[in-house]
Design an enzyme around this catalytic site. Structure first.
Site, PDB file in Angstrom:
ATOM      1  N   HIS A 290      -9.685   2.083   5.459  1.00  0.00           N
ATOM      2  CA  HIS A 290      -8.382   2.015   6.061  1.00  0.00           C
ATOM      3  C   HIS A 290      -8.288   3.716   6.813  1.00  0.00           C
ATOM      4  O   HIS A 290      -9.050   4.150   7.123  1.00  0.00           O
ATOM      5  CB  HIS A 290      -7.737   2.312   4.514  1.00  0.00           C
ATOM      6  CG  HIS A 290      -5.871   2.249   5.242  1.00  0.00           C
ATOM      7  ND1 HIS A 290      -5.006   3.766   6.152  1.00  0.00           N
ATOM      8  CD2 HIS A 290      -4.822   1.677   5.218  1.00  0.00           C
ATOM      9  CE1 HIS A 290      -4.289   2.967   7.044  1.00  0.00           C
ATOM     10  NE2 HIS A 290      -3.992   2.056   5.959  1.00  0.00           N
TER      11      HIS A 290
ATOM     12  N   GLY B 154       2.095   2.496  10.792  1.00  0.00           N
ATOM     13  CA  GLY B 154       3.655   3.816  10.619  1.00  0.00           C
ATOM     14  C   GLY B 154       3.751   4.263  12.039  1.00  0.00           C
ATOM     15  O   GLY B 154       4.776   5.107  11.742  1.00  0.00           O
TER      16      GLY B 154
ATOM     17  N   LYS C 238       0.305   4.420  -0.642  1.00  0.00           N
ATOM     18  CA  LYS C 238      -0.245   5.524  -0.193  1.00  0.00           C
ATOM     19  C   LYS C 238      -0.267   6.445  -1.353  1.00  0.00           C
ATOM     20  O   LYS C 238      -0.314   6.024  -2.140  1.00  0.00           O
ATOM     21  CB  LYS C 238       0.157   5.637   1.285  1.00  0.00           C
ATOM     22  CG  LYS C 238      -0.501   4.593   2.645  1.00  0.00           C
ATOM     23  CD  LYS C 238      -0.027   4.479   3.300  1.00  0.00           C
ATOM     24  CE  LYS C 238      -0.141   3.408   4.749  1.00  0.00           C
ATOM     25  NZ  LYS C 238      -0.014   3.427   6.063  1.00  0.00           N
TER      26      LYS C 238
ATOM     27  N   GLY D 230       4.953   1.775   4.799  1.00  0.00           N
ATOM     28  CA  GLY D 230       5.810   2.334   4.949  1.00  0.00           C
ATOM     29  C   GLY D 230       6.537   0.976   4.194  1.00  0.00           C
ATOM     30  O   GLY D 230       7.656   1.835   3.104  1.00  0.00           O
TER      31      GLY D 230
ATOM     32  N   ASN E 250       0.810  -1.273  -0.400  1.00  0.00           N
ATOM     33  CA  ASN E 250      -0.331   0.029  -0.314  1.00  0.00           C
ATOM     34  C   ASN E 250       0.352   1.295  -0.064  1.00  0.00           C
ATOM     35  O   ASN E 250       1.474   1.442   0.576  1.00  0.00           O
ATOM     36  CB  ASN E 250      -0.802  -0.115   1.294  1.00  0.00           C
ATOM     37  CG  ASN E 250      -1.664   1.084   1.099  1.00  0.00           C
ATOM     38  OD1 ASN E 250      -1.717   2.049   0.698  1.00  0.00           O
ATOM     39  ND2 ASN E 250      -2.389   1.633   2.796  1.00  0.00           N
TER      40      ASN E 250
ATOM     41  N   GLU F  90      -6.334   5.577   8.309  1.00  0.00           N
ATOM     42  CA  GLU F  90      -5.952   7.162   7.481  1.00  0.00           C
ATOM     43  C   GLU F  90      -7.548   7.336   6.397  1.00  0.00           C
ATOM     44  O   GLU F  90      -7.685   8.744   6.475  1.00  0.00           O
ATOM     45  CB  GLU F  90      -5.208   6.514   6.143  1.00  0.00           C
ATOM     46  CG  GLU F  90      -3.830   6.463   6.999  1.00  0.00           C
ATOM     47  CD  GLU F  90      -2.660   5.734   6.387  1.00  0.00           C
ATOM     48  OE1 GLU F  90      -3.043   5.890   4.742  1.00  0.00           O
ATOM     49  OE2 GLU F  90      -1.972   6.276   7.044  1.00  0.00           O
TER      50      GLU F  90
ATOM     51  N   GLU G 161      -5.413  -4.518  10.934  1.00  0.00           N
ATOM     52  CA  GLU G 161      -4.524  -3.084  11.148  1.00  0.00           C
ATOM     53  C   GLU G 161      -4.814  -2.430  12.055  1.00  0.00           C
ATOM     54  O   GLU G 161      -5.680  -1.332  12.613  1.00  0.00           O
ATOM     55  CB  GLU G 161      -4.868  -2.341  10.082  1.00  0.00           C
ATOM     56  CG  GLU G 161      -3.979  -2.676   8.859  1.00  0.00           C
ATOM     57  CD  GLU G 161      -4.039  -1.416   7.416  1.00  0.00           C
ATOM     58  OE1 GLU G 161      -2.848  -2.187   7.530  1.00  0.00           O
ATOM     59  OE2 GLU G 161      -4.426  -1.075   7.562  1.00  0.00           O
TER      60      GLU G 161
HETATM   61  P1  PGA Z   1       3.039   0.440   7.269  1.00  0.00           P
HETATM   62  O1  PGA Z   1       1.242   0.913   6.806  1.00  0.00           O
HETATM   63  O2  PGA Z   1       3.256  -0.915   6.404  1.00  0.00           O
HETATM   64  O3  PGA Z   1       3.529   1.855   7.640  1.00  0.00           O
HETATM   65  O4  PGA Z   1       2.486   0.359   9.167  1.00  0.00           O
HETATM   66  C1  PGA Z   1       0.372   0.544   7.203  1.00  0.00           C
HETATM   67  C2  PGA Z   1      -1.062   0.271   6.050  1.00  0.00           C
HETATM   68  O5  PGA Z   1      -1.518   1.388   7.114  1.00  0.00           O
HETATM   69  O6  PGA Z   1      -1.660  -0.170   5.960  1.00  0.00           O
END
Ligand code: PGA
Length: 257
Positions: free
Chosen positions: A100, A176, A12, A238, A10, A102, A170
């Site tokens: 998600h 993140g 983003k 990330g 992902n 976010e 998640e």
């Molecule tokens: P991250 O993000 O690996 O940066 O923690 C995971 C995600 O939001 O799917």
């Protein structure tokens, strides 16, 4: 029931089309036949076409799928800035990330809207990657199970069949932050999710459902997750931005490195 491991990158809001093509080229050079599992890239919408074309030029064509990061429930209409299921499908996406945290946090998406998206994606013949997970304060109040199952219930309430659905657990506090969940704790949540799906849709559907873990997955911690019976892969943010790291996650996940 053996479920094929699945690793989703992902990205983003990272990478222009040019950068995305460079990523695919670099990734193609790192792939080997021995890599076990299915791989999906989820670039920004505007880079989907470029990534799709780049995949066709490399050995990755039949090895790597494409997923949208977001979708609107309506197939078309006056929704400035949005994309629909048919638009994603035309670009070769077979999956779409839905719900998600976010999107829930920064764009005010609620359970009801997410449920409409899940329905639209399934009806459009694509597969939703439904993200659910608790916030830190909910974890501290020991509400994880209730929160996660509520989100699942809310998203699937109107859905009679869930063939093709993928669930990503998640924990919001792990996204993140560099603080991943303990594999055993995540596995317990995955077990609860599978149990809920089994009660609603039957044991066979539940046994085939892939449940991914997401939240600070890196090459160093993926194997711990993949050793757990109920963890079928990872949604990686990330650490998916650098091709060598993402490929290393896939490699380490099978424990063959
Ligand atoms: P991250 O993000 O690996 O940066 O923690 C995971 C995600 O939001 O799917």
């Amino acid at each position: 029931m053996t479920r094929r491991p699945l690793y989703i990158a992902n990205w983003k809001m990272h990478k222009t089309g040019t950068e995305a093509v460079a990523y695919v080229t670099e990734m193609a050079g790192l792939m080997s036949e021995s890599l076990v599992g299915e791989i999906i890239l989820s670039p920004p919408t505007i880079a989907l076409a470029a990534v799709g074309e780049a995949l066709k030029m490399t050995v990755l064509l039949n090895r790597v799928g494409l997923a949208g990061q977001n979708v609107h429930p309506e197939p078309k209409g006056p929704y400035t800035g949005e994309v629909s299921v048919p638009m994603l499908a035309e670009h070769g996406c077979r999956n779409v990330i839905v719900g998600h945290s976010e999107r829930r946090t920064h764009f005010g998406e609620n359970d009801q809207f997410i449920a409409r998206k899940v329905q639209a994606v399934l009806e459009g013949g694509l597969s939703p990657i439904l993200c659910i997970g608790e916030r830190l304060e909910e974890k501290e109040r020991e509400e994880t199970k209730a929160i996660v199952l509520n989100q699942l219930e809310a998203a699937l309430r109107e859905i009679p069949r869930v063939d093709g659905l993928i669930v990503a657990y998640e924990p919001v506090w792990a996204i993140g932050t560099g603080k991943n969940a303990e594999p055993a704790d995540a596995a317990a949540v995955h077990h609860d999710i599978r149990g809920w799906i089994s009660r609603q849709y039957g044991e066979e559907v539940a046994s085939m459902l892939r449940i991914l873990y997401g939240g600070s997955v890196i090459p160093e911690n993926i194997l711990g997750f993949m050793k757990e019976e109920d963890i079928d892969g990872a949604l990686v943010g990330g650490a998916s931005l650098v091709p060598s790291q993402f490929v290393q996650i896939v490699r380490n996940g099978s424990g063959t490195s």
